[in-house]
Structure formats: C-alpha cells, structure tokens
Design a protein around this motif. Structure first.
Motif, PDB file in Angstrom:
ATOM      1  N   ASP A  56       0.803  -0.999   0.032  1.00 33.52           N
ATOM      2  CA  ASP A  56      -0.024   0.037   0.040  1.00 33.52           C
ATOM      3  C   ASP A  56       0.722   1.230  -0.141  1.00 33.52           C
ATOM      4  O   ASP A  56       1.503   1.510   0.999  1.00 33.52           O
ATOM      5  N   THR A  57       0.761   2.136  -1.128  1.00 33.73           N
ATOM      6  CA  THR A  57       1.698   3.063  -1.124  1.00 33.73           C
ATOM      7  C   THR A  57       1.001   4.362  -1.032  1.00 33.73           C
ATOM      8  O   THR A  57       1.472   5.577  -1.515  1.00 33.73           O
ATOM      9  N   SER A  58      -0.319   4.240  -0.815  1.00 36.10           N
ATOM     10  CA  SER A  58      -1.195   5.699  -0.702  1.00 36.10           C
ATOM     11  C   SER A  58      -0.646   6.879   0.035  1.00 36.10           C
ATOM     12  O   SER A  58      -0.594   7.828  -0.218  1.00 36.10           O
ATOM     13  N   GLN A  59      -0.412   6.196   1.244  1.00 30.50           N
ATOM     14  CA  GLN A  59       0.072   7.350   2.302  1.00 30.50           C
ATOM     15  C   GLN A  59       1.303   8.135   1.827  1.00 30.50           C
ATOM     16  O   GLN A  59       1.583   9.045   1.829  1.00 30.50           O
ATOM     17  N   ALA A  60       2.379   7.224   1.331  1.00 26.44           N
ATOM     18  CA  ALA A  60       3.734   7.766   0.705  1.00 26.44           C
ATOM     19  C   ALA A  60       3.263   8.654  -0.438  1.00 26.44           C
ATOM     20  O   ALA A  60       3.727   9.734  -0.632  1.00 26.44           O
ATOM     21  N   LYS A  61       2.474   8.412  -1.185  1.00 23.80           N
ATOM     22  CA  LYS A  61       1.912   9.163  -2.366  1.00 23.80           C
ATOM     23  C   LYS A  61       1.429  10.526  -2.101  1.00 23.80           C
ATOM     24  O   LYS A  61       1.606  11.437  -2.775  1.00 23.80           O
ATOM     25  N   ALA A  62       0.680  10.376  -0.865  1.00 21.52           N
ATOM     26  CA  ALA A  62       0.011  11.493  -0.405  1.00 21.52           C
ATOM     27  C   ALA A  62       1.028  12.645   0.297  1.00 21.52           C
ATOM     28  O   ALA A  62       0.541  13.723   0.530  1.00 21.52           O
ATOM     29  N   LEU A  63       2.141  12.162   0.606  1.00 22.29           N
ATOM     30  CA  LEU A  63       3.136  13.214   1.228  1.00 22.29           C
ATOM     31  C   LEU A  63       3.472  14.016   0.295  1.00 22.29           C
ATOM     32  O   LEU A  63       4.134  13.951  -0.809  1.00 22.29           O
ATOM     33  N   VAL A  67       7.259  12.785  -5.627  1.00 17.28           N
ATOM     34  CA  VAL A  67       6.612  13.195  -6.773  1.00 17.28           C
ATOM     35  C   VAL A  67       6.393  11.662  -7.585  1.00 17.28           C
ATOM     36  O   VAL A  67       5.351  11.542  -8.490  1.00 17.28           O
ATOM     37  N   ALA A  68       6.991  10.578  -7.311  1.00 18.98           N
ATOM     38  CA  ALA A  68       6.663   9.267  -7.715  1.00 18.98           C
ATOM     39  C   ALA A  68       6.879   8.121  -6.638  1.00 18.98           C
ATOM     40  O   ALA A  68       7.857   8.255  -6.026  1.00 18.98           O
ATOM     41  N   VAL A  69       6.042   7.440  -6.495  1.00 19.78           N
ATOM     42  CA  VAL A  69       6.272   6.140  -5.917  1.00 19.78           C
ATOM     43  C   VAL A  69       6.068   4.627  -6.744  1.00 19.78           C
ATOM     44  O   VAL A  69       4.741   4.750  -7.316  1.00 19.78           O
ATOM     45  N   VAL A  70       6.890   4.102  -6.878  1.00 20.39           N
ATOM     46  CA  VAL A  70       6.712   3.076  -7.889  1.00 20.39           C
ATOM     47  C   VAL A  70       6.992   1.774  -7.170  1.00 20.39           C
ATOM     48  O   VAL A  70       7.422   1.520  -6.199  1.00 20.39           O
ATOM     49  N   THR A  71       6.126   0.750  -7.943  1.00 22.32           N
ATOM     50  CA  THR A  71       6.153  -0.609  -7.328  1.00 22.32           C
ATOM     51  C   THR A  71       6.321  -1.511  -8.659  1.00 22.32           C
ATOM     52  O   THR A  71       6.429  -1.249  -9.824  1.00 22.32           O
ATOM     53  N   TRP A  72       6.395  -3.101  -8.602  1.00 21.15           N
ATOM     54  CA  TRP A  72       6.339  -3.865  -9.697  1.00 21.15           C
ATOM     55  C   TRP A  72       5.339  -3.421 -10.876  1.00 21.15           C
ATOM     56  O   TRP A  72       5.689  -3.592 -12.082  1.00 21.15           O
ATOM     57  N   GLU A  73       4.316  -2.830 -10.302  1.00 25.59           N
ATOM     58  CA  GLU A  73       3.176  -2.627 -11.257  1.00 25.59           C
ATOM     59  C   GLU A  73       3.606  -1.616 -12.385  1.00 25.59           C
ATOM     60  O   GLU A  73       3.007  -1.421 -13.491  1.00 25.59           O
ATOM     61  N   ASP A  74       4.503  -0.929 -11.844  1.00 20.89           N
ATOM     62  CA  ASP A  74       4.969   0.282 -12.770  1.00 20.89           C
ATOM     63  C   ASP A  74       6.356  -0.213 -13.820  1.00 20.89           C
ATOM     64  O   ASP A  74       6.724   0.723 -14.527  1.00 20.89           O
ATOM     65  N   VAL A  75       6.908  -1.156 -13.560  1.00 19.57           N
ATOM     66  CA  VAL A  75       7.834  -1.675 -14.572  1.00 19.57           C
ATOM     67  C   VAL A  75       7.237  -1.967 -15.875  1.00 19.57           C
ATOM     68  O   VAL A  75       6.597  -3.076 -16.073  1.00 19.57           O
ATOM     69  N   PRO A  76       7.469  -1.264 -16.955  1.00 18.39           N
ATOM     70  CA  PRO A  76       6.989  -1.313 -18.217  1.00 18.39           C
ATOM     71  C   PRO A  76       7.128  -2.716 -18.982  1.00 18.39           C
ATOM     72  O   PRO A  76       6.458  -3.055 -19.611  1.00 18.39           O
ATOM     73  N   GLY A  77       8.665  -3.165 -18.730  1.00 19.72           N
ATOM     74  CA  GLY A  77       9.030  -4.142 -19.619  1.00 19.72           C
ATOM     75  C   GLY A  77       9.009  -5.459 -18.736  1.00 19.72           C
ATOM     76  O   GLY A  77       8.148  -5.485 -17.707  1.00 19.72           O
ATOM     77  N   LEU A  78      10.264  -6.212 -18.938  1.00 19.01           N
ATOM     78  CA  LEU A  78      10.321  -7.356 -18.039  1.00 19.01           C
ATOM     79  C   LEU A  78      10.952  -6.972 -16.717  1.00 19.01           C
ATOM     80  O   LEU A  78      11.722  -6.228 -16.509  1.00 19.01           O
ATOM     81  N   ASN A  79      10.003  -7.572 -15.782  1.00 16.15           N
ATOM     82  CA  ASN A  79      10.288  -7.250 -14.329  1.00 16.15           C
ATOM     83  C   ASN A  79      11.679  -8.188 -13.963  1.00 16.15           C
ATOM     84  O   ASN A  79      11.305  -8.835 -12.902  1.00 16.15           O
ATOM     85  N   GLY A  80      12.571  -7.985 -14.649  1.00 17.79           N
ATOM     86  CA  GLY A  80      14.040  -8.904 -14.077  1.00 17.79           C
ATOM     87  C   GLY A  80      15.114  -8.559 -14.979  1.00 17.79           C
ATOM     88  O   GLY A  80      14.950  -7.981 -16.011  1.00 17.79           O
ATOM     89  N   PHE A  81      16.217  -8.755 -13.984  1.00 18.07           N
ATOM     90  CA  PHE A  81      17.363  -8.522 -14.785  1.00 18.07           C
ATOM     91  C   PHE A  81      18.272  -9.682 -14.264  1.00 18.07           C
ATOM     92  O   PHE A  81      18.121 -10.369 -13.241  1.00 18.07           O
ATOM     93  N   GLY A  82      19.588  -9.844 -14.726  1.00 20.92           N
ATOM     94  CA  GLY A  82      20.490 -10.676 -14.560  1.00 20.92           C
ATOM     95  C   GLY A  82      21.510 -11.068 -15.738  1.00 20.92           C
ATOM     96  O   GLY A  82      20.771 -11.252 -16.875  1.00 20.92           O
ATOM     97  N   ILE A  83      22.705 -10.880 -15.565  1.00 16.72           N
ATOM     98  CA  ILE A  83      23.451 -11.074 -16.929  1.00 16.72           C
ATOM     99  C   ILE A  83      23.221 -12.445 -17.886  1.00 16.72           C
ATOM    100  O   ILE A  83      23.040 -12.416 -18.987  1.00 16.72           O
ATOM    101  N   VAL A  84      23.073 -13.392 -16.841  1.00 18.89           N
ATOM    102  CA  VAL A  84      22.772 -14.805 -17.672  1.00 18.89           C
ATOM    103  C   VAL A  84      21.358 -15.181 -17.511  1.00 18.89           C
ATOM    104  O   VAL A  84      20.700 -15.364 -18.581  1.00 18.89           O
ATOM    105  N   THR A  85      20.768 -15.064 -16.473  1.00 16.37           N
ATOM    106  CA  THR A  85      19.372 -15.450 -16.239  1.00 16.37           C
ATOM    107  C   THR A  85      18.546 -14.387 -15.624  1.00 16.37           C
ATOM    108  O   THR A  85      19.060 -13.903 -14.399  1.00 16.37           O
ATOM    109  N   PRO A  86      17.617 -13.526 -16.217  1.00 19.07           N
ATOM    110  CA  PRO A  86      17.094 -12.326 -15.381  1.00 19.07           C
ATOM    111  C   PRO A  86      16.095 -12.624 -14.375  1.00 19.07           C
ATOM    112  O   PRO A  86      15.142 -12.351 -14.480  1.00 19.07           O
TER     113      PRO A  86
END
Lengths: 770, 294
Positions: A56-63, A67-86
């Motif tokens: 729940d980020t609502s309180q943080a957003k209200a401060l 300007v922005a609070v981001v979670t996994w929902e905001d990741v536009p592409g693959l939510n993963g990284f890693g040189i060999v296996t992301p």
C-alpha cells in the motif's frame, strides 16, 4: 620486436587521469547535479525470505513533495534482470528473497522527504523459513528460494579414471576448505543520476563495467528501444566485479520515466552492503592423489557455492572455479563438480578472480601439505607438475598460448624476499611468542569469457583537428589503468606524443562495444581493437598525404606526429595539416573502427558453459608473516608477486595492480569476514567489516615480472588484473603454517580463528604426550 | 537524518545556561567523531545540539602542584604532541595513539571519549590506571568524582543533564612508576577495541621485580571499563621474576572480566585475551627492565 624500440610501450607512464583524480577535477556520478533534480530512495525487504501479501503506497504518495512512488506494477518491460538469467525482479511482486530485495522506490523533492516517504509504504509480508545453509539448501526437503529449486547450476567435469588413479596413488590428501563472502569495498558506492536528454533519450549516468549490456538490460526492463537509452558508465570509483551486473540503474530509469525529471540516487555504505554483489562463499571438498615422487595423479573436488537469492554470474563463477580447481598443474584424472546454490544470504556475483581465489586457496594448501608430507621442496613439487605449453590442462584443452608456470616459479628466486628470507626468519629471542614464517602460492587466471560466448574487443579512433586522436572504447577504467594503456598503444601506433591522445571510455553514445570490463580482458581486447583501428587510421593518413605530396603510399612513413617520405624525412606533413586538409575538403575528420575476436581454445568442455579458456596469466605470491601466538594476530611483514604478464605495457601500472591485488588478497585471507545470520547482515560498514588499513599492509610489496610473451596479445601482453590477487591468501596461510605449524582451512584467518586453532593444537599436543 | 536545532556556547557559563534551559532535550557536540555517526544512524533522540568546541576555557594541558590537567576539549592529537603528557602521563599517551586514525585523533576530544562512556573507550582504561578525577559543573555548583565512579553502564554515566565535564586531572607519574596500555583490535588502525588493558605499577627499587603499587584496568570486557584488583594485589604481593610467575598473575584477569560475544569477538576469546594481553604487556615491560615503552 625489441622493447627498446618503443617510445611508450613497456615504459612507466603516469596515469593519464592521475592529476584530475588527485585534484578532484574529475566529476564522479555523485558529483553531478541537474536542475530540477529529484532524489530517489529504495524500499528494501523487511525479511530475507517472505511472501508479499499487499503493498500500500497511498500514504507515501500523499506526502507533499513526493513526486512518484513505484512498485512492480510500474515496470513497463520485463520485471527482471541478470546477466545470464534475468531472475531478479527490478521491484518484487509477490516474494522477497533477500534482505536487500527492492520492493518499492520513491522520487521526492528532497532526500529527507524520500526517506520519510519510505516509512509510509505499508507492505504486508508472510515470512518464510530462511534458507541460509547452502549444503542443506540442496536437500530435497529444503524450503525453496525459487520455484525450480535451489540448485541454479550443477556442473561436473570428469577426465580419466579417478578411482583407479587414487588406488595407484602413494598419498591421498583430503580436506574441506571454506572461504568467506568478500565485499568489493569500492570507494564509490553505487550511485547514479539520470534524466531525459535531447531527442527523448533516457540518459543514465551510473558507474558500471559494461555500458552496452546495461543498455540492453535496461531496454528489456523499461520496454524502451535501446537507441533511446544512453548509458554513461565512466568515471567510476572502483568496481572489482561489483558493478558488472546492474545495480541501481533500472530503478533510476523507471523513476525518470515516471516523473520526467532528473533523478539522483546515492546509496549509503550500509544499503550497498546488504543490497549488492559479493564474492561467493564456497565450501570445497578436495581429495588429491600423488605419487611418492610428487607426481599428481588424481584430483576429486566438490564445490558448493552460495550464490544468494539470484543467479547473476553465479553459474559462470562456479564454472571458472571448476576450470581452475586443480591449479596450473598437469592432472589427467579429475572429477570436479560444482553446485551454484540459491539461498537467502544476500546476492553473490562477479568479483575479481571469479572463483579462482577460492580454489587457489584450496589447491595451494593441498600442494603445501603434499610437499611437506613427501619431503619435497614446495617449488620443485610445483615445477614437477607445472603445466607447460603443449600440455593438456585438467579440463582437457591443449595449451597452445604462452604458459608462464615454470617462468614464474623460477622467478621466485629472483625476489629480494626469497633471497633474504633466512635473514628475516631469525627467531625472536626477546619475544618468543612472536613467530615468523614464509610462504608462497601459485595461481593462474584465464583471460576473457571462454568458449561459447562471443568475445570481442572494439575501438573507435577519431582523428582530431589538433592532429591528435580520440580513442573510444566501451570498457571502463575503474582503477586498473586501461585508459592509460590505450593511450600508450594509440600513441605508439600513431607515432605521436601521448598527450595528443584522448581516451573516452564507457559511453554507449561515444564508444565501441568492447564487451564487459571483466575477466582480465580489458587490456587484451581493448588493446587489440585499438591497434586495428590505429592501423586503419594510419592508412587513411598516409593515403591523404600521398595525395597531398603526390607520392606513392609505399614511400611514406610516420614519425613524431608527421607523415614523411621514407628517403627524405625532411619532406613531411604534420597530422595537424592533414586534419586541416580533411576539413577543407570534406568539413569532416575521418574515424576508424577496430574489432578483434578473441581466439578460443581447441575444444569445449561439455556441459560446462564458458569452459575452457585459451589464454592465461600466471603469478606466484610470496608472504613473510609474523604470528603472535598469544593473540592469534598475523601481521604480513613483506609481500612479493612474480607475474607473467606477457610483455608489460605499463610498468608502474602493473606494479600498482600487483600491490593492490596483494592487499585485496590479504584482506580476503586475514580480515574480511561478512557475517550473515539467518539472512541478516551483521557487518554492514567498515567499522565491523574489516578491510586492511594502511597500517596493516606490508611496508614492502615487490613486483617481479617474468616474460612469457603472448604472441596474440597487444604488444604481446596479457591481462593480470585478477591473477595478482588470487594466491595472496594461500601464500599467507602457508606462511602461517611455516610460522606456527598450523594449517588454515577456512578464510579469513582472523586473529580469533588462529588463536582458537593454536589452542586446540596445544590441547592435542598435551593429549598425545600424556 | 533529522533536522536539529544548533546552539553554540563560547563560555562555560553560557554552556551551563543552555544545559539548564533545555534539560533532557540537549546533546553536546565537541569533536563529533561519535555523535555525528549516531546522528547519521538516527540514534540521537534530542532535538538540540550544543556546540562547545569553541569554549577556550575547556582546552589545554597544564601541570599544577604535581597534578596534570587535561581539559576536556583537548584532542587526542594534542595529547600525542604534548611533552608534559609524554613525561608525566605516558600511559594516557599510549592509549590515545591507538585511537582511530589521524583524522579522528585530530577531531576527537578526551572529554568526548569519556562522556561517550563506551566500555571500549581507549583513553578510559588509561585514565583508570592514572587515577584520574573529573570535575563536573552545573549552574548549581561543581563536584569532583573519580573516573571509576563516573560510569554506570555502556553509554551511561552519573553526569546529570545540566552538568558539564570541565576538567580531567590526575597525579603526575613518578620516576619509579611504569606501565603500559595495550589494545587488541581487528586491525592496526581505525579499530574498535576487541579489548584493551592498561597497567601502572610502582617499582620498589631498581634491580627488583617487586612493586608496592599497581593499578590495572580492562576495557571492552564488561559493561564499563573495570579495575583488576585481584591482579593488582597479586602484583604487589609477589615478585615478577619469571614469565611463569607473570603468567600465573595474568591468569587472574579472567576473574576480573565479564565479556560478551559480539560481531568483533566471542566471549571466550575476550576472556583469554584479557589474560594474554596483560601477560604480553608485562613480559614486554620486564624485557625492557620495567621501563616504559619508548
């Protein structure tokens, strides 16, 4: 080629960036500020292993000011990284797997507001059992860090008949070795600033080891055309492998895309320690068989490596450990197995040596034990088994490039430390509880990424109006000095003063992709690519001059910034004039590119990705120690390294590498003890995670080079960035044995460990005499 | 880090006024080598910071009637550079030489090291054996306490919220007094003591191995720095002729200490080291004919 013919190669050339770094003129990423900039902060996991039930980020957003609070929902592409296996989420969605896992991030007008907002994010967790023991983690009943199980990679390399060989062996030595989790401890903590620049290009300024791969990974996470992302990864204040993988960049990019404003993020040391890469702690079971005459006949090794929560480069680290597990010795019967294991103990990844310092500790202790048991001089024992050019390496490849094993072993006797060791080893009659000892260890390290991975160097050479040249290589100089070496190579090749060379590094917009700055490959590949680009540039200059002088290209030579006639050196045109001519004719100056493909081994090792390597650098490490038997403290009084670097490009650069490597290896061997209990880091800064201080390091670290030229290398050089630290720890622990008769099987050999073992040994002595 | 109200006093009187005015909600800063770290970790609950670093009356080293005064704002570097300390309070000097790094010694003050009340405070063990006294002052008056009675627990002292430490003084070391400070850290600089030990002994006469006075203190092995009275008694009542005898005495140290296990060391190691560090220090001293380390 005779070295004396060169103006810059093989000489001691001051670092081209030294004055700017010493005077503070260089702007590191944390020194950069952009107007309208926001501050980013990351919310880390509350537990080392837990399910996320709700964010729940609502309180943080209200401060106000956030300007922005981001979670996994905001990741536009693959939510993963890693040189060999992301497999590592940019922001965790349903599960956290280590205490540094990122759950949410904030961009706010001030750092204080961002910090405050972090406390307002409400995350509901369901804690899971913590997987903290790699050996238990591979049992079938262990809780799983990832759904597929806790074994990220299992590699087994078998050659010959180990069972039969052990039966034939006169002596079999079996021990279990444990090594610690080392922190890179670079001066510049993970830091970055990013903004949207001209043409809507997301520009990320964050020190790292491979800007083009960062760009590729960021493109995947942010669902952005890579040409819309520019990564500037230089200057960087140290990396040592710890900035090979992404760190803060994806979150930084995400916050900029979300806010459309510049965002800056600076980690604290404590956050850096819990969140980012470390050296893999390893447990290594060694069984080595040897004939009475010292001939090694068999080696059976099992390696358990704790890679922590995510893969990153854990697999390749384990494979490189396997390749180097036998040391630079002839062994035709081997059975080497490695497990790369997921746990909730932070994250392990690339670190200078990449599995070799760990196995070097084990094999070099084995060798020391064997030498003593068989009554063979430890240098002779190593020489007897030393791999030489033409031999088959333990994993099966034929060594066809330069092999400096014997040269390095012979070089030991050339060090001052060796020559004078008897003098230093005199008994301390005034303080009989202080005991001195001498020890050494041998190691080697493959250059480049190995078989199976495209491995190439790239360089751009730009002709400048002042008659100088700009070298653009995607690799970065994170302290090892490759920038200076490229300048030396370019100046030598272009026959111009070195101050006419400008080196540009680590920038996707300005430099050629040259692969990662890792695997001791920077000088070798970037250097070769620079040579090729320079050869092309020389042709371009000569062609232009031949037009201008109306003579054949074959009659032209280059010297000191001029193209001149071979037979009439006074008939010449300066590079500056040539540049002016280009500008006059085309309003444009030429640039050339050089690409070089890494030569590969003659075979590949089945089921062992990346193995084998083809080119190796060798080194022997020597240490004189003093052990206080009352406290267990070990003081390294003197150190030395004998290095086969092929032909040396920059003498003083190599010496600095050697000294720095020795000190890092010494920290690994004696001090650096990352304590993690149930997934929680206990040593999060340098008050508790102990790296050597200037007071602790030996007053004298000698560097002796033995030259086994590598014909394929740039000016016959090889990379040594890693080998210089790989065998310092076993040299020191072998010296401890020499001093007090105590074998160290666990690193680091802290004062308390040495004291406790000495006490046990004394008890045992008392028992046996009773 | 939270926002703080910064106050500065340039005289003792003005500092005492501030302290009285803000009572519990004020924290003093001198060198800041401990406080700033705590501020960064958000471990300071007070909202007002009183800077006393410019109070001239609190800075200086001087001798007076056989007593050495080291005023609380004296830095560790000042102590290392003082000839008076070198001659008459060298055990304190040895302790201050092991603190932190040159940068920390340049800023950190003796008063700060005392008031911070860390059981591992290196100067404190030395002040114990040099039998230092502290003068505490408030707007209501002043009192003098011995260094030993000052500490009540880790980070805890008898200092009242409105009191300021204004003087640290101790008898000059006599000609026939000897001693040492020894520290065991995890490295040779920038190290917090795993433990430390300080010893002062008065020799009965040249050529003897007997002592008529001994003071021993251990740091980082109990909630506060502690005196080692059993060891002291053993030193006075025997002759330190052999290493065997010295070891016998040193072994009493384990009765003096009550260490804990933490990330720096285990209980057992600290216990053993309180013996061995004392043993090594005494052996070193004996090897030098009981003369101070030079």
């Amino acid at each position: 080629m005779i070295m004396e013919d060169f103006k810059y190669i093989g000489k001691s050339v001051p670092r081209i960036d030294a004055a700017d770094k010493a005077s503070g003129k260089i702007k590191y990423m944390s020194d950069l500020n952009f107007p309208g900039m926001l501050f980013g902060k990351i919310l880390r996991a509350k537990y080392p292993h837990a399910l996320i039930k709700k964010i729940d980020t609502s309180q943080a957003k209200a401060l106000p000011g956030v300007v922005a609070v981001v979670t996994w929902e905001d990741v536009p592409g693959l939510n993963g990284f890693g040189i060999v296996t992301p497999d590592q989420p940019v922001l965790c969605k349903d599960k956290v797997r280590y205490i540094g896992d990122a759950v949410a991030a904030i961009a706010a007008e001030t750092k204080e507001l961002a910090e405050k907002a972090l406390t307002l994010i409400d995350v509901e967790y369901e804690p899971l059992p913590v997987v903290d023991d790699p050996i238990k983690a591979i049992q079938s009943d262990s809780p799983k860090v990832h759904d597929d199980g806790n074994i990220h990679l299992h590699t087994k390399v078998v050659r010959g008949d180990v069972r039969k060989a052990f039966e034939e062996a006169d002596l079999v030595i079996e021990h279990i070795y444990c090594t610690g989790e080392q922190e890179h401890a670079f001066l510049e903590i993970e830091t970055g600033i990013a903004r949207i620049e001209e043409d809507d290009i997301l520009t990320i300024y964050a020190g790292s080891q491979y800007p083009q791969r960062d760009q590729m990974q960021l493109s995947r996470c942010l669902a952005l055309n890579p040409c819309k992302i520019r990564v500037v990864s230089y200057p960087v204040g140290g990396a040592f492998g710890g900035k090979d993988e992404l760190t803060i960049q994806p979150i930084l990019g995400l916050l900029v895309l979300k806010t459309k404003r510049p965002v800056k993020m600076v980690m604290t040391r404590e956050e850096s320690v819990i969140s980012y890469w470390k050296r893999h702690p390893m447990i290594m079971k060694y069984k080595t068989g040897v004939k009475k005459d010292g001939t090694l006949v068999a080696n059976k090794v099992i390696i358990y490596a704790d890679t922590g929560a995510y893969a990153s480069l854990g697999g390749p680290v384990v494979n490189l450990a396997i390749e180097h597990a036998c040391g630079p010795y002839k062994l035709s019967n081997v059975d080497i197995e490695g497990y790369c294991i997921y746990t909730n103990n932070g994250v392990s990844g690339a670190f200078r040596g990449f599995g070799v310092p760990e196995t070097a500790f084990a094999i070099e202790t084995q060798m020391d034990i064997i030498a003593e048991k068989l009554g063979i001089n430890p240098i002779e024992l190593r020489k007897k088994n030393a791999l030489q050019k033409g031999d088959i390496a333990p994993v099966g490849n034929k060594l066809t490039t330069s092999v400096g094993t014997v040269a390095v072993l012979d070089g030991i006797s050339k060090t001052k430390l060796w020559k004078e060791r008897e003098k230093y080893l005199v008994k301390n009659t005034k303080k009989p509880w202080i005991k001195r000892g001498f020890g050494f260890a041998l190691t080697y390290q493959g250059t480049g990424l190995g078989v199976g991975l495209p491995d190439y160097g790239g360089a751009i050479l730009r002709f400048c109006e002042n008659g100088g040249f700009e070298v653009g290589v995607g690799l970065v100089d994170y302290g090892q000095g490759i920038g200076t070496s490229y300048a030396q190579i370019a100046a030598e090749m272009m026959k111009c003063p070195i101050d006419k060379i400008k080196v540009v590094l680590g920038d996707t917009a300005l430099t050629a992709d040259s692969g990662p700055t890792s695997a001791s490959r920077g000088l070798y590949l970037g250097g070769k690519a620079t040579i090729i680009a320079a050869e092309k540039m020389m042709t371009v200059l000569k062609e232009k001059t031949s037009e201008m002088l109306k003579v054949s290209v074959d009659n032209l030579d280059a010297e000191n910034g001029y193209i001149c006639m071979k037979n009439q050196p006074e008939k010449k045109i300066s590079y500056e004039e040539i540049a002016a001519q280009f500008m006059k004719e085309t309003d444009h100056l030429p640039e050339t590119e050089g690409y070089f493909l890494m030569p590969l081994a003659d075979m590949k090792v089945e089921n062992a990705f990346g193995l084998p390597h083809h080119i190796f650098a060798f080194s022997a490490h020597l240490a004189l120690v003093e052990v206080n038997t009352l406290t267990g403290q070990t003081k390294v009084l003197k150190g030395a390294e004998v290095i086969d670097a092929g032909d040396v490009i920059n003498r003083q650069g190599l010496e600095a590498q050697s000294e720095g490597g020795f000190v890092m290896g010494m920290g690994y061997g004696l001090f650096e003890n990352m304590i993690i209990e149930k997934g929680i880091f206990k040593t999060t800064n340098f008050s508790t995670y102990i790296i050597p201080s200037a007071e602790d390091i030996p007053s004298d670290i000698e560097t002796v080079t033995v030259t086994d030229p590598e014909e394929t290398g740039p000016y016959r050089a090889k990379g040594v960035a890693e080998t210089v630290m790989c065998a310092t720890a076993p040299a020191i622990t072998n010296a401890i044995y020499n001093a007090v008769g105590l074998r160290i099987f666990k690193l680091p050999a802290t004062s308390e460990l040495v004291y406790t073992l000495l006490e046990k040994k004394e008890e045992k002595c008392n028992e046996s005499t009773n | 880090m939270k926002a703080l109200n910064y106050l500065r006093a340039d005289t003792i009187d003005s500092a005492l006024q501030y302290l009285d005015e803000f009572k519990q909600d004020i924290r003093i800063i001198a060198g800041g080598t401990d406080l700033v770290v705590r501020l960064k970790q958000d471990m300071v609950k007070e909202n007002n910071i009183l800077d006393i670093s410019r109070i001239k009356e609190l800075n200086g080293i001087f001798r007076e009637n056989g007593t050495i005064h080291v005023l609380p704002l004296t830095t560790h570097t000042d102590i290392l550079e003082s000839e008076v300390i070198d001659k008459y309070a060298f055990i304190l000097r040895e302790a201050c030489a092991t603190i932190g790094s040159p940068q920390i010694r340049n800023r950190g003050t003796l008063g700060g090291n005392i008031v911070n009340a860390s059981p591992a405070g290196d100067s404190i063990s030395a002040l114990f054996v040099q039998t230092a006294k502290l003068k505490l002052k408030s707007i209501n008056g002043e009192r003098v306490v011995s260094i030993e009675e000052f500490f009540t627990g880790p980070g805890k002292t008898i200092l009242k919220p409105n009191e300021l430490l204004v003087d640290i003084f101790m008898p000059e070391l006599e000609e026939n007094e000897t001693g040492f400070f020894k520290k065991l850290g995890q490295r040779d600089a920038l190290a917090i003591s795993v433990l430390n030990v300080a010893v002062k002994m008065r020799r009965r006469g040249a050529g003897t191995n007997t002592f008529d006075r001994a003071v021993v203190a251990f740091g980082a092995v109990a909630p506060t720095v502690v005196r080692g009275r059993r060891v002291e008694n053993a030193i006075i009542s025997s002759s330190l002729d052999s290493s065997k005898q010295i070891h016998y005495i040193a072994r009493l140290a384990f009765r003096e200490v009550s260490p804990i296990s933490d990330i720096r060391a285990s209980l057992k190691y600290r216990q053993d080291m309180s013996i061995n560090l004392l043993y090594e220090g005494l052996l070193d001293l004996r090897a030098n004919d009981w003369k101070r380390k030079t």
